[in-house]
Design a protein around this motif. Structure first.
Motif, mmCIF file in Angstrom:
data_model
loop_
_atom_site.group_PDB
_atom_site.id
_atom_site.type_symbol
_atom_site.label_atom_id
_atom_site.label_comp_id
_atom_site.label_asym_id
_atom_site.label_seq_id
_atom_site.Cartn_x
_atom_site.Cartn_y
_atom_site.Cartn_z
ATOM 1 N N ALA A 35 0.837 -1.196 0.000
ATOM 2 C CA ALA A 35 0.000 0.000 0.000
ATOM 3 C C ALA A 35 0.872 1.246 0.000
ATOM 4 O O ALA A 35 1.909 1.302 0.665
ATOM 5 N N GLY A 36 0.448 2.248 -0.748
ATOM 6 C CA GLY A 36 1.188 3.498 -0.805
ATOM 7 C C GLY A 36 0.786 4.442 0.309
ATOM 8 O O GLY A 36 -0.081 4.135 1.140
ATOM 9 N N LEU A 37 1.411 5.604 0.342
ATOM 10 C CA LEU A 37 1.042 6.621 1.317
ATOM 11 C C LEU A 37 -0.364 7.132 1.013
ATOM 12 O O LEU A 37 -0.780 7.177 -0.150
ATOM 13 N N PRO A 38 -1.112 7.533 2.044
ATOM 14 C CA PRO A 38 -2.537 7.843 1.852
ATOM 15 C C PRO A 38 -2.807 9.255 1.358
ATOM 16 O O PRO A 38 -3.809 9.864 1.732
ATOM 17 N N PHE A 39 -1.928 9.800 0.539
ATOM 18 C CA PHE A 39 -2.167 11.129 -0.010
ATOM 19 C C PHE A 39 -1.325 11.310 -1.268
ATOM 20 O O PHE A 39 -0.351 10.588 -1.498
ATOM 21 N N ARG A 40 -1.733 12.277 -2.072
ATOM 22 C CA ARG A 40 -0.924 12.732 -3.199
ATOM 23 C C ARG A 40 -0.721 14.227 -3.050
ATOM 24 O O ARG A 40 -1.568 14.934 -2.507
ATOM 25 N N LEU A 41 0.394 14.697 -3.527
ATOM 26 C CA LEU A 41 0.655 16.130 -3.590
ATOM 27 C C LEU A 41 0.571 16.521 -5.054
ATOM 28 O O LEU A 41 1.450 16.198 -5.851
ATOM 29 N N GLY A 42 -0.530 17.187 -5.406
ATOM 30 C CA GLY A 42 -0.779 17.436 -6.817
ATOM 31 C C GLY A 42 -1.022 16.112 -7.517
ATOM 32 O O GLY A 42 -1.843 15.306 -7.096
ATOM 33 N N ALA A 43 -0.277 15.862 -8.572
ATOM 34 C CA ALA A 43 -0.436 14.622 -9.331
ATOM 35 C C ALA A 43 0.557 13.554 -8.908
ATOM 36 O O ALA A 43 0.624 12.491 -9.523
ATOM 37 N N VAL A 44 1.324 13.818 -7.853
ATOM 38 C CA VAL A 44 2.413 12.915 -7.471
ATOM 39 C C VAL A 44 2.085 12.223 -6.155
ATOM 40 O O VAL A 44 1.705 12.867 -5.175
ATOM 41 N N ARG A 45 2.224 10.886 -6.133
ATOM 42 C CA ARG A 45 2.145 10.150 -4.875
ATOM 43 C C ARG A 45 3.571 9.901 -4.396
ATOM 44 O O ARG A 45 4.342 9.202 -5.056
ATOM 45 N N PRO A 46 3.962 10.470 -3.264
ATOM 46 C CA PRO A 46 5.334 10.282 -2.788
ATOM 47 C C PRO A 46 5.647 8.810 -2.550
ATOM 48 O O PRO A 46 4.776 8.023 -2.166
ATOM 49 N N THR A 47 6.880 8.435 -2.784
ATOM 50 C CA THR A 47 7.343 7.079 -2.512
ATOM 51 C C THR A 47 8.425 7.139 -1.443
ATOM 52 O O THR A 47 9.070 8.165 -1.245
ATOM 53 N N VAL A 48 8.626 6.011 -0.750
ATOM 54 C CA VAL A 48 9.536 6.024 0.396
ATOM 55 C C VAL A 48 10.591 4.922 0.352
ATOM 56 O O VAL A 48 11.247 4.647 1.348
ATOM 57 N N GLY A 49 10.778 4.288 -0.794
ATOM 58 C CA GLY A 49 11.863 3.323 -0.908
ATOM 59 C C GLY A 49 11.578 2.008 -0.209
ATOM 60 O O GLY A 49 10.438 1.658 0.083
ATOM 61 N N HIS A 50 12.651 1.267 0.109
ATOM 62 C CA HIS A 50 12.506 -0.070 0.673
ATOM 63 C C HIS A 50 12.789 -0.058 2.171
ATOM 64 O O HIS A 50 13.330 0.908 2.717
ATOM 65 N N ALA A 51 12.429 -1.146 2.830
ATOM 66 C CA ALA A 51 12.734 -1.306 4.249
ATOM 67 C C ALA A 51 14.204 -1.699 4.400
ATOM 68 O O ALA A 51 14.697 -2.559 3.677
ATOM 69 N N PRO A 52 14.922 -1.089 5.335
ATOM 70 C CA PRO A 52 16.347 -1.386 5.470
ATOM 71 C C PRO A 52 16.588 -2.715 6.174
ATOM 72 O O PRO A 52 15.738 -3.207 6.915
ATOM 73 N N THR A 53 17.742 -3.279 5.931
ATOM 74 C CA THR A 53 18.171 -4.405 6.751
ATOM 75 C C THR A 53 18.599 -3.867 8.109
ATOM 76 O O THR A 53 18.817 -2.662 8.283
ATOM 77 N N LEU A 54 18.713 -4.740 9.082
ATOM 78 C CA LEU A 54 19.035 -4.319 10.442
ATOM 79 C C LEU A 54 20.395 -3.623 10.479
ATOM 80 O O LEU A 54 21.420 -4.206 10.132
ATOM 81 N N GLY A 55 20.395 -2.341 10.851
ATOM 82 C CA GLY A 55 21.634 -1.583 10.943
ATOM 83 C C GLY A 55 22.276 -1.262 9.611
ATOM 84 O O GLY A 55 23.472 -0.946 9.554
ATOM 85 N N GLU A 56 21.494 -1.272 8.533
ATOM 86 C CA GLU A 56 22.050 -1.122 7.182
ATOM 87 C C GLU A 56 22.860 0.161 7.018
ATOM 88 O O GLU A 56 23.908 0.164 6.381
ATOM 89 N N GLN A 57 22.393 1.256 7.590
ATOM 90 C CA GLN A 57 23.104 2.535 7.461
ATOM 91 C C GLN A 57 23.847 2.901 8.749
ATOM 92 O O GLN A 57 24.233 4.053 8.949
ATOM 93 N N GLY A 58 24.030 1.924 9.638
ATOM 94 C CA GLY A 58 24.594 2.214 10.951
ATOM 95 C C GLY A 58 25.952 2.885 10.917
ATOM 96 O O GLY A 58 26.191 3.882 11.610
#
Length: 387
Positions: A349-372
């Motif tokens: 499921a996507g985010l529950p809103f659009r800004l204008g004609a664009v539905r924002p996206t948020v990428g993937h779920a990180p692995t544990l400590g991926e950017q640690g």
């Protein structure tokens, strides 16, 4: 993400919460351009790589984390240790929003560590999500989705009149609380690019749900009226219900001004003049008899035929969708509601809103400590500080 759909670009959010309400809040902020750093705790030898940051033992490799983990970077801090809490405070000091859901008297003192980070120029909104709030006689009581729904008064109105109260399915309580927390956070942020100031948001989940039940509360206090469980039948008029049809169920509402049209559609012109059914009062007094007539008629039609036919006649009918129906919905498809997980095949499921004609996206779920390591270097944390 274009600047016009990223109003929170440049905002740093530290999500130290464990539950789905905090994850919902963080994901909405990420969808509007904020950088979200998810503070996770060590797996502590469990498999497969579970995270205590996901409620009630949901593991990171499951569908919930695949959805709610999106939009965040991940760093592992041991908040049971003083070094981990110190590292968390250092993260918070450079953020503008911090989300946490520690119980008020949790001996670890995560909330106290976060408040201690407000020294010098450090300022941020601290959003604390708890079942009953940070004060009051119930503040230390644990609660689940079911308990919160029950103690909000909402459950008393859900279910059949002769049956027990019923819980709503899914994680609707947590999602609703997360939306309320997002709204509260948004209200504290400067709208003109001015400096961020410190705010403490005390979000009591049970109060969010009570706020969603204003009619029953006002009805009781003002009129002394008690609303009772009605099942799928509406309180004010009939038909206002859900009935079975050829391939599922359909929700139907028939206003008094459209009763003649509905009766003719069912090929029952006699219902227009029958005193038991000709007006709203009569239909409310004979709902079981009317149900027999409507169900027999609807049994020969599909939910799509009923939905389309009702709408064409000015009747607010709606098919009861299954998950498969939602995934195949042309309305949701045209608005690009669903996205794909990192595996390229799982719809989320996507985010529950659009800004204008664009539905924002948020990428993937990180692995544990991926950017640690990256976060630790950027914020001056060391391995000895729980990173």
């Amino acid at each position: 993400m274009p600047p016009n759909v990223a109003p929170y670009r440049g905002l740093t959010v530290v999500n130290a919460s464990r539950g789905l309400a905090g994850a919902t809040t963080a994901q909405l902020l990420a969808g509007l351009g904020a950088r979200v750093i998810r503070v996770e705790e060590p797996a502590r030898g469990q498999e497969p790589s579970p995270s205590r940051s996901v409620v009630n033992g949901w593991d990171r490799d499951g569908d919930l984390f695949m959805h709610f983990g999106r939009g965040s970077e991940s760093i592992v801090l041991d908040l049971d240790a003083a070094d981990g809490r110190t590292a968390l405070a250092r993260l918070a000091a450079k953020a503008q929003v911090v989300i946490e859901d520690e119980q008020p008297k949790d001996p670890r003192g995560v909330r106290a560590a976060l408040r201690s980070a407000r020294v010098g120029d450090a300022a941020f909104t601290l959003a604390s999500i708890t079942p009953f709030g940070l004060s009051g006689p119930w503040m230390d009581l644990p609660a689940s989705e079911l308990i919160l729904f029950a103690m909000s008064g909402l459950m008393a109105h859900v279910g059949e009149p002769t049956g027990e109260p019923v819980q709503v399915p899914g994680w609707m309580v947590q999602g609703h609380v997360g939306l309320a927390a997002f709204t509260g956070i948004a209200s504290t942020l400067p709208i003109d690019g001015g400096p961020v100031t410190s705010h403490d948001l005390d979000i009591a989940s049970v109060e969010v749900l009570h706020n969603s039940n204003p009619h029953a509360i006002a009805d009781y206090h003002y009129k002394g009226a008690v609303q009772h469980r009605q099942g799928s039948r509406g309180i004010d008029g009939y038909p206002w219900t859900v009935i079975p049809c050829k391939d599922g169920f359909v929700g139907i509402i028939v206003p008094q001004t459209r009763w003649d049209i509905f009766a003719l559609w069912m090929d029952r012109p006699d219902l227009i003049t029958d005193p038991k059914f000709s007006d709203r009062l009569g239909r409310r007094q004979h709902p079981d008899e009317l149900d027999v007539i409507m169900i027999d008629w609807a049994s020969h039609l599909t939910k799509a035929e009923l939905y389309v036919g009702g709408q064409e006649r000015g009747l607010p009918f709606g098919a009861v969708f299954t998950v498969a129906d939602s995934l195949d919905s042309p309305q949701l498809a045209e608005r690009h509601f669903f996205g794909l997980a990192e595996d390229g095949r799982t719809k989320l499921a996507g985010l529950p809103f659009r800004l204008g004609a664009v539905r924002p996206t948020v990428g993937h779920a990180p692995t544990l400590g991926e950017q640690g390591a990256k976060i630790a270097s950027e914020f001056g944390l060391t391995a000895g500080k729980g990173a």
